[in-house]
Design a protein around this motif. Structure first.
Motif, PDB file in Angstrom:
ATOM      1  N   GLU A   8      28.232  20.287  44.989  1.00  0.00           N
ATOM      2  CA  GLU A   8      28.012  19.089  45.639  1.00  0.00           C
ATOM      3  C   GLU A   8      28.151  19.266  47.167  1.00  0.00           C
ATOM      4  OE1 GLU A   8      30.927  15.225  44.577  1.00  0.00           O
ATOM      5  OE2 GLU A   8      31.895  16.702  45.847  1.00  0.00           O
ATOM      6  N   LEU A  51      22.070  21.178  43.389  1.00  0.00           N
ATOM      7  CA  LEU A  51      22.459  20.490  44.580  1.00  0.00           C
ATOM      8  C   LEU A  51      22.926  19.130  44.448  1.00  0.00           C
ATOM      9  CD1 LEU A  51      20.476  22.418  47.358  1.00  0.00           C
ATOM     10  CD2 LEU A  51      22.662  23.369  45.940  1.00  0.00           C
ATOM     11  N   HIS A  52      23.943  18.930  43.309  1.00  0.00           N
ATOM     12  CA  HIS A  52      24.273  17.418  43.414  1.00  0.00           C
ATOM     13  C   HIS A  52      25.373  17.475  42.421  1.00  0.00           C
ATOM     14  CE1 HIS A  52      23.735  13.042  42.743  1.00  0.00           C
ATOM     15  NE2 HIS A  52      23.891  13.239  41.248  1.00  0.00           N
ATOM     16  N   PRO A  57      22.245  14.298  48.468  1.00  0.00           N
ATOM     17  CA  PRO A  57      21.940  15.451  49.089  1.00  0.00           C
ATOM     18  C   PRO A  57      21.241  15.074  50.489  1.00  0.00           C
ATOM     19  CG  PRO A  57      20.940  15.744  46.965  1.00  0.00           C
ATOM     20  CD  PRO A  57      22.042  14.364  46.760  1.00  0.00           C
ATOM     21  N   HIS A  60      22.505  14.885  53.965  1.00  0.00           N
ATOM     22  CA  HIS A  60      23.508  16.150  54.725  1.00  0.00           C
ATOM     23  C   HIS A  60      22.463  16.407  55.942  1.00  0.00           C
ATOM     24  CE1 HIS A  60      25.435  19.596  55.215  1.00  0.00           C
ATOM     25  NE2 HIS A  60      25.863  19.661  54.354  1.00  0.00           N
ATOM     26  N   LEU A  79      17.509  19.858  42.668  1.00  0.00           N
ATOM     27  CA  LEU A  79      17.916  18.819  43.550  1.00  0.00           C
ATOM     28  C   LEU A  79      17.688  17.565  42.935  1.00  0.00           C
ATOM     29  CD1 LEU A  79      17.804  18.935  47.246  1.00  0.00           C
ATOM     30  CD2 LEU A  79      17.298  16.650  46.031  1.00  0.00           C
TER      31      LEU A  79
END
Length: 292
Positions: A8, A51-52, A57, A60, A79
């Motif tokens: 995360e 990436l979650h 995401p 960022h 992702l």
């Protein structure tokens, strides 16, 4: 080696989807140095780096630095995004050499009650990105995980995606989880689901622990929250089943902790030993369906 780790990089989102459980944790972004330390601990231990977990995401502010770090490791980067920021982040994403797959949760548009013009705008931006990403060999998936949702959204989205597929000389072709629109571009169907309910867990009868349950948590996946907390799966949005912290503890120590072993061994016996897991509809009787 575990198949997947969900990291995360932020628990902050730019939307408020009606189906999302949200969380009560401190809102923050994972700093690049923290992210690098996490990947160093995961190096050689997982194949796919998601990436979650919660959050969007692409919000960022240091996304490029995050992806540059991911590029320096040997993970296949996955992702998931709601797609509303794809035009702003397109170049950053396409420069990521290890980006293997990007999933666009287009059911988020219904979850926020987008108007037809807003819906079309998001679809246009998502298709523009998908055209570039598929050309770069990145798998792009339009997730429509809202079976039983409002017909307007589903029919309009599907007709737009089918029209795009046909305009590129392909025909939508059914597959196991949805449809192939063209090379490296897919629609993925899915059912709505209820998130595990911490409050409901306190009301469960003891018989719930005896029910036939199976889950791949800690078998093919685990999650890492933005503060480094390790959890068994990608649905533990509040860190209810915290196993340790990867920033301070060795991964083997965390995954071999008494709580982690009890969860793993319980599912080996088809038992959900944690009350939180007993409220999760993805932990199904007699099922070995993977979480995604």
């Amino acid at each position: 080696m575990t198949d997947k780790a969900y990291v995360e990089i932020t628990n902050i989102c730019n939307l408020r989807c009606s189906f999302c459980a949200g969380h009560k944790r401190k809102f923050e972004y994972m700093e690049p140095d923290r992210f690098k330390k996490v990947l160093e601990r995961l190096d050689g231990r997982v194949k796919y780096l998601y990436l979650h977990l919660m959050g969007e995401p692409l919000t960022h502010p240091k996304l490029k630095a995050i992806l540059d770090i991911a590029d320096s490791f040997d993970f296949r980067v996955m992702l998931t995004t709601n797609g509303t920021l794809l035009d702003k982040c397109s170049d950053i994403l396409l420069e990521c050499k290890k980006l293997f797959k990007i999933s666009i949760s287009i059911h988020a548009y219904e979850g926020n009650g987008f108007s037809k013009s807003e819906l079309d705008d998001c679809i246009n931006r998502a298709l523009a990105f998908a055209e570039k990403s598929s050309a770069r060999g990145i798998i792009t998936v339009f997730r429509l995980w809202n079976s039983g949702g409002k017909e307007f959204y589903n029919s309009h989205i599907i007709s737009r995606l089918h029209a795009y597929s046909e305009s590129t000389g392909f025909s939508p072709t059914p597959n196991r989880s949805g449809e192939r629109l063209k090379d490296k571009l897919f629609i993925e169907w899915g059912e709505r689901f209820e998130w595990p309910d911490p409050d409901a867990a306190e009301k469960l009868h003891d018989d719930a622990a005896k029910a036939d349950r199976f889950c791949f948590a800690l078998r093919d996946q685990f999650g890492i929250l933005v503060d480094g907390t390790v959890v068994p799966c990608c649905l533990d949005h509040e860190g209810m089943l915290a196993l340790g912290n990867i920033l301070t503890d060795e991964l083997d120590t965390i995954l071999q902790s008494p709580r982690a072993r009890a969860i793993y061994d319980g599912f080996t016996r088809h038992r959900a030993v944690e009350k939180y897991c007993q409220t999760c509809e993805r932990v199904r009787p007699g099922s070995r369906d993977q979480h995604k």
